[in-house]
Design a protein around this motif. Structure first.
Motif, mmCIF file in Angstrom:
data_model
loop_
_atom_site.group_PDB
_atom_site.id
_atom_site.type_symbol
_atom_site.label_atom_id
_atom_site.label_comp_id
_atom_site.label_asym_id
_atom_site.label_seq_id
_atom_site.Cartn_x
_atom_site.Cartn_y
_atom_site.Cartn_z
ATOM 1 N N THR A 121 0.828 -1.204 0.000
ATOM 2 C CA THR A 121 0.000 0.000 0.000
ATOM 3 C C THR A 121 0.862 1.254 0.000
ATOM 4 O O THR A 121 0.378 2.332 -0.309
ATOM 5 N N HIS A 122 2.131 1.099 0.367
ATOM 6 C CA HIS A 122 3.055 2.218 0.504
ATOM 7 C C HIS A 122 4.459 1.774 0.115
ATOM 8 O O HIS A 122 4.715 0.568 0.013
ATOM 9 N N VAL A 123 5.343 2.753 -0.047
ATOM 10 C CA VAL A 123 6.769 2.475 -0.171
ATOM 11 C C VAL A 123 7.504 3.345 0.833
ATOM 12 O O VAL A 123 7.005 4.397 1.254
ATOM 13 N N VAL A 124 8.692 2.892 1.190
ATOM 14 C CA VAL A 124 9.560 3.628 2.101
ATOM 15 C C VAL A 124 10.123 4.829 1.333
ATOM 16 O O VAL A 124 10.407 4.726 0.140
ATOM 17 N N PRO A 125 10.292 5.985 1.981
ATOM 18 C CA PRO A 125 10.855 7.156 1.291
ATOM 19 C C PRO A 125 12.248 6.865 0.723
ATOM 20 O O PRO A 125 12.909 5.906 1.124
ATOM 21 N N GLU A 126 12.684 7.734 -0.181
ATOM 22 C CA GLU A 126 13.952 7.556 -0.895
ATOM 23 C C GLU A 126 15.175 7.468 0.014
ATOM 24 O O GLU A 126 16.196 6.930 -0.386
ATOM 25 N N ASP A 127 15.108 8.011 1.221
ATOM 26 C CA ASP A 127 16.270 7.958 2.110
ATOM 27 C C ASP A 127 16.151 6.868 3.172
ATOM 28 O O ASP A 127 16.897 6.850 4.144
ATOM 29 N N GLY A 128 15.233 5.913 2.981
ATOM 30 C CA GLY A 128 15.060 4.837 3.949
ATOM 31 C C GLY A 128 14.209 5.288 5.121
ATOM 32 O O GLY A 128 13.710 6.419 5.148
ATOM 33 N N LEU A 129 14.050 4.398 6.102
ATOM 34 C CA LEU A 129 13.169 4.717 7.220
ATOM 35 C C LEU A 129 13.551 3.884 8.438
ATOM 36 O O LEU A 129 13.688 2.665 8.338
ATOM 37 N N PRO A 130 13.744 4.527 9.601
ATOM 38 C CA PRO A 130 13.998 3.751 10.816
ATOM 39 C C PRO A 130 12.724 3.042 11.261
ATOM 40 O O PRO A 130 11.611 3.482 10.947
ATOM 41 N N THR A 131 12.890 1.953 11.989
ATOM 42 C CA THR A 131 11.745 1.204 12.507
ATOM 43 C C THR A 131 11.886 1.041 14.016
ATOM 44 O O THR A 131 12.971 1.203 14.582
ATOM 45 N N TRP A 132 10.789 0.680 14.648
ATOM 46 C CA TRP A 132 10.751 0.419 16.069
ATOM 47 C C TRP A 132 9.950 -0.851 16.315
ATOM 48 O O TRP A 132 9.079 -1.210 15.522
ATOM 49 N N ALA A 133 10.240 -1.519 17.415
ATOM 50 C CA ALA A 133 9.552 -2.768 17.760
ATOM 51 C C ALA A 133 8.088 -2.522 18.126
ATOM 52 O O ALA A 133 7.247 -3.411 17.996
#
Length: 175
Positions: free
Chosen positions: A20-32
């Motif tokens: 439904t989405h893509v990660v932005p061009e500079d990547g994306l941090p995640t959390w648990a």
């Protein structure tokens, strides 16, 4: 040696994975979890993901391999839905200026209603009633534009010189 993840269930079936989405061009941090004190891995740029849940600005995403994490949902790039079909053949129309004029009139009418609402001259119900018939759709990206003509029920692509049908608003009529 590569590792392949195999998971089952509605969130994890890779054969049915629909991003439904893509990660932005500079990547994306995640959390648990939806908590900034629990950092996890970083997602690669433009990785397709599926939005599974939200909590405020937090979004739980699922990747094609079934891995799930929380991200700042405001940063996800929404994938457009496939445009509906058209019952008429796609074609090119001449001069884009008449449609641009109609769009400008609709935008001016909407702006006037917003100004009157902000000035306290209209209440919210009156604003909603008077703006209810207005329809406009415009996306301009440099020299390219996508223009919605609801009178004709079509989105048009405009390169500045001509309009070309992009998609119809209504589904095709039965043949």
């Amino acid at each position: 040696m590569s590792t392949t993840y195999h998971r089952t269930g509605p969130d994890h079936d890779a054969h049915r994975f629909r991003p439904t989405h893509v990660v932005p061009e500079d990547g994306l941090p995640t959390w648990a979890g939806p908590d900034a004190s629990r950092p996890s891995a970083r997602l690669d740029p433009l990785l397709p993901v599926r939005l599974a849940d939200t909590s405020g600005d937090w979004a739980r995403i699922v990747c094609a391999n079934g891995w799930s994490a929380w991200v700042d949902g405001r940063l996800l790039v929404t994938l457009p839905h496939r445009p509906p079909g058209t019952g008429r053949p796609l074609g090119t129309t001449g001069d884009p200026r008449p449609l641009l004029d109609a769009l400008a009139r609709s935008l001016a009418a909407y702006r006037e209603l917003v100004e009157r609402l902000a000035a306290g001259e209209l209440d919210l119900d009156t604003f909603r009633r008077r703006s209810g018939e207005l329809r406009i759709g415009v996306v301009i990206d440099g020299p390219s534009a996508w223009l919605l003509d609801l009178d004709d029920g079509r989105w048009y692509y405009c390169d500045g010189t001509r309009l070309q049908t992009y998609a119809a608003v209504e589904p095709p009529s039965p043949g």
